[in-house]
Motif scaffolding. Structure first.
Motif, short mmCIF file in Angstrom:
data_model
loop_
_atom_site.label_atom_id
_atom_site.label_comp_id
_atom_site.label_asym_id
_atom_site.label_seq_id
_atom_site.Cartn_x
_atom_site.Cartn_y
_atom_site.Cartn_z
N GLU A 51 36.84 38.84 -104.29
CA GLU A 51 36.74 37.45 -104.73
C GLU A 51 36.78 37.37 -106.25
O GLU A 51 37.50 36.55 -106.83
CB GLU A 51 35.44 36.82 -104.22
N GLY A 52 36.02 38.25 -106.90
CA GLY A 52 35.99 38.26 -108.36
C GLY A 52 37.36 38.53 -108.95
O GLY A 52 37.78 37.89 -109.92
N LYS A 53 38.09 39.47 -108.35
CA LYS A 53 39.42 39.80 -108.86
C LYS A 53 40.40 38.64 -108.67
O LYS A 53 41.23 38.38 -109.54
CB LYS A 53 39.94 41.06 -108.16
N ILE A 54 40.30 37.95 -107.54
CA ILE A 54 41.15 36.78 -107.32
C ILE A 54 40.85 35.71 -108.37
O ILE A 54 41.76 35.12 -108.97
CB ILE A 54 40.93 36.21 -105.91
N LYS A 64 36.23 30.12 -100.41
CA LYS A 64 35.34 28.97 -100.52
C LYS A 64 34.82 28.55 -99.14
O LYS A 64 33.63 28.26 -98.98
CB LYS A 64 36.09 27.80 -101.18
N LYS A 65 35.71 28.54 -98.14
CA LYS A 65 35.30 28.18 -96.78
C LYS A 65 34.28 29.19 -96.24
O LYS A 65 33.32 28.82 -95.57
CB LYS A 65 36.52 28.13 -95.86
N HIS A 66 34.50 30.48 -96.56
CA HIS A 66 33.57 31.51 -96.13
C HIS A 66 32.20 31.31 -96.78
O HIS A 66 31.17 31.43 -96.12
CB HIS A 66 34.13 32.89 -96.50
N ARG A 67 32.21 30.96 -98.08
CA ARG A 67 30.95 30.71 -98.78
C ARG A 67 30.23 29.51 -98.18
O ARG A 67 29.01 29.52 -98.02
CB ARG A 67 31.21 30.45 -100.27
N GLU A 68 31.00 28.46 -97.87
CA GLU A 68 30.39 27.26 -97.29
C GLU A 68 29.78 27.56 -95.93
O GLU A 68 28.74 27.01 -95.57
CB GLU A 68 31.43 26.15 -97.19
N LEU A 69 30.44 28.44 -95.17
CA LEU A 69 29.91 28.85 -93.87
C LEU A 69 28.58 29.59 -94.03
O LEU A 69 27.61 29.31 -93.32
CB LEU A 69 30.93 29.75 -93.15
N SER A 81 33.44 28.15 -107.07
CA SER A 81 32.75 28.47 -105.81
C SER A 81 31.57 29.40 -106.06
O SER A 81 30.53 29.30 -105.40
CB SER A 81 33.71 29.10 -104.81
N THR A 82 31.73 30.31 -107.04
CA THR A 82 30.63 31.21 -107.39
C THR A 82 29.53 30.48 -108.14
O THR A 82 28.35 30.61 -107.84
CB THR A 82 31.15 32.38 -108.25
#
Length: 414
Positions: free
Chosen positions: A122-125, A185-190, A272-273
């Motif tokens: 995620e950080g690299k993206i 982002k969807k994964h984080r929201e989940l 998102s972070t």
């Protein structure tokens, strides 16, 4: 086929700032820029500040200062300059033409540090997306200096591979990265949804970069996060469980450090972070009490939080590093609900922090001691899901339970 060999060289840089108002923070901003340069592996050989009514639209600084810097570059054997503000494409190209050296700005420097620090996918993206957005309009401006210097600051991370892309390919890559980031982002929201449905409160650790957030997380939870006396030592957020004195638990989440003039490219890419703080129940604001610019750093943190829409949260401000202050000091934060003096390094004041966290967690909790007949055992599922069981014992008469339950669920377990 022609091969090119790249070597890590020690950058020798001159820092350049423009002071538009008497008594503004340009000097302290250059001090911070020097720390950023050191973090990126560069040595500062000189600092130059020009007093102007406004930044020069074509060259950032005036002709006289350009000539002064040209002489300094020659005299000090400097490899480039770093400007304290984000440069336009015209300013980049004109300065490079005038000075014939590598031209960088604060944004490029921060992006470079982030590229070196990102470890998670995620950080690299996020870093690559920020780099490409930044470089899309500056594709030509960096090419000559890169070929001349063969590496160094501003060439790390995914950006160096993408530098020769035309704008069409960059636009395509940005779209792809945005799509990947949307999935993240969807994964984080989940995950946030699962936390919200769970029984544990979330406390986000926020603060200016290098205030001691990672040291605090490690001291409280043994997270093993990298600790370094450098800006942005850690980039990827880490979440750990913290046990509180009364057997309660909270989730502690470390966040990326804030800094003045945080590039908007990064705020967008890392939204998102950064929004970990937005969805937390409690904010733990870590302040470096030993820093003479402490008040200014606190203002920047609160201003960044405001931009992210982080409001209406319980705030615990920790004035950290008091072990560096002989007299302990007197500190205030009128925006905080609680103010504590701590030392994450020595552990001083951290027990009081745990007690404060428990006090907040228990604000809307009801303590119950009940004996449930076995036919009402289903109510225990509600307690386990939304509350916290302190003691559970099976007897001939039923199930004896001691637990904390959120006030809104109390009626469901009585």
């Amino acid at each position: 086929m022609q091969y090119y060999e790249f070597h890590e060289i020690e950058e020798r840089v001159i820092l350049v700032g423009v002071q538009t108002q008497e008594g503004d923070d340009t000097a302290s901003s250059l001090d911070e820029l020097e720390e950023l340069a050191r973090t990126a592996g560069a040595k500062t050989v000189a600092k130059v500040i020009q007093n102007r009514e406004a930044v020069h639209p074509g060259t950032y600084i005036g002709k006289g200062k350009i000539e002064e810097i040209r002489q300094l570059i020659y005299a000090l054997d400097a490899t480039g300059i770093i400007c304290d503000d984000e440069l336009s494409t015209a300013q980049y190209n004109n300065l490079e033409q005038e000075l014939d050296c590598k031209i960088m700005d604060r944004t490029l420097l921060i992006l470079d540090i982030f590229a070196a620090r990102a470890t998670s996918s995620e950080g690299k993206i996020q870093v690559e997306l920020a780099q490409l957005r930044y470089r899309a309009a500056r594709l030509v401006g960096l090419r000559n200096s890169l070929s001349r210097l063969g590496g160094g600051i501003g060439t790390r991370g995914p950006g160096e591979k993408k530098l020769e892309m035309d704008r069409r390919l960059i636009k395509s890559r940005i779209s792809q990265l945005k799509s990947e980031l949307e999935n993240v982002k969807k994964h984080r929201e989940l995950i946030r949804g699962q936390r919200k449905d769970g029984r544990m409160k979330v406390a986000a650790i926020v603060g200016y970069t290098n205030a001691g957030k990672s040291t605090l997380l490690n001291r409280l939870t043994g997270a093993g996060v990298l600790e370094e006396d450098k800006l942005f030592a850690t980039l990827d957020p880490t979440t750990r469980v913290l046990e509180l004195p009364g057997q309660q638990q909270v989730l502690l989440t470390d966040t990326v450090g804030f800094i003045r003039k945080l590039p908007h490219h990064l705020i967008e890419a890392f939204r998102s972070t950064l929004e970990e703080a937005k969805y937390a129940d409690i904010l733990i604001h870590v302040v470096d009490a030993s820093n003479p610019r402490m008040d200014e750093q606190m203002y920047i943190v609160y201003e960044t939080l405001r931009q992210l829409g982080v409001e209406q949260k319980k705030v615990i401000t920790l004035f950290n590093k008091i072990d560096k202050l002989p007299d302990g000091g007197v500190f205030r934060d009128f925006k905080a609900d609680y103010v504590l003096k701590v030392s994450a390094r020595t552990g001083s004041g951290l027990e009081e922090l745990k007690q404060t966290l428990e006090e907040i967690v228990l604000e809307n909790q009801v303590y119950i001691e009940r004996l449930y007949p076995y036919e009402h055992a289903g109510r225990l599922a509600v307690i386990r899901q939304y509350g916290q069981v302190i003691k559970e014992e099976y007897t001939d008469q039923g199930i004896s339970v001691s637990a904390y339950i959120p006030r809104e669920y109390y009626v469901k377990v009585t």
